[in-house]
Design an enzyme around this catalytic site. Structure first.
Site, PDB file in Angstrom:
ATOM      1  N   LYS A  23       0.862  -1.185   0.000  1.00 30.96           N
ATOM      2  CA  LYS A  23       0.000   0.000   0.000  1.00 30.96           C
ATOM      3  C   LYS A  23       0.894   1.228   0.000  1.00 30.96           C
ATOM      4  CE  LYS A  23      -3.213  -0.100   3.086  1.00 30.96           C
ATOM      5  NZ  LYS A  23      -3.918   0.024   4.385  1.00 30.96           N
ATOM      6  N   CYS A  40      -0.246  15.393  -5.352  1.00 31.17           N
ATOM      7  CA  CYS A  40      -0.714  14.703  -6.561  1.00 31.17           C
ATOM      8  C   CYS A  40      -1.865  13.754  -6.242  1.00 31.17           C
ATOM      9  CB  CYS A  40       0.454  13.910  -7.152  1.00 31.17           C
ATOM     10  SG  CYS A  40       0.006  12.932  -8.594  1.00 31.17           S
ATOM     11  N   HIS A  55      -0.544  15.902 -14.273  1.00 29.65           N
ATOM     12  CA  HIS A  55      -1.984  15.654 -14.442  1.00 29.65           C
ATOM     13  C   HIS A  55      -2.496  16.283 -15.743  1.00 29.65           C
ATOM     14  CE1 HIS A  55      -1.689  19.430 -12.062  1.00 29.65           C
ATOM     15  NE2 HIS A  55      -2.641  19.805 -12.910  1.00 29.65           N
TER      16      HIS A  55
HETATM   17 FE1  FES Z   1      -0.735  14.430 -10.237  1.00 34.47          FE
HETATM   18 FE2  FES Z   1      -0.674  17.052 -10.495  1.00 34.47          FE
HETATM   19  S1  FES Z   1      -2.204  15.892  -9.626  1.00 34.47           S
HETATM   20  S2  FES Z   1       0.817  15.633 -11.094  1.00 34.47           S
END
Ligand code: FES
Length: 76
Positions: A23, A40, A55
């Site tokens: 995990k 992230c 993202h």
């Molecule tokens: Fe994953 Fe920005 S949310 S790099």
């Protein structure tokens, strides 16, 4: 991502981060957060758990709409 085609439903969210662990858990002391930090949530950052903007490419490639969790200190 091709229009009209849904991504395969069996894709894992985590493709490469700490795959040896059962995990993935990240601990951060609240006192070390500073004034603003972005975490992230797309699992594509090369600086995971910190967002590095990956993202944007993920969203472009997949049609997804994910983004970071931004923690910021309230203005005094
Ligand atoms: Fe994953 Fe920005 S949310 S790099």
């Amino acid at each position: 991502f091709r229009k009209g085609k849904a991504p395969p439903s069996d894709l894992r969210v985590n493709l490469r981060i700490m795959k040896e662990a059962s995990k993935v858990v990240n601990m951060v002391d609240i006192e070390d957060l500073g004034d603003k930090v972005s975490y992230c949530r797309c699992w594509r950052s090369k600086k995971f758990p910190i967002c590095d903007g990956s993202h944007n490419k993920h969203n472009e490639d997949t049609g997804d709409n994910v983004g970071p969790l931004v923690l910021k200190r309230r203005e005094p």
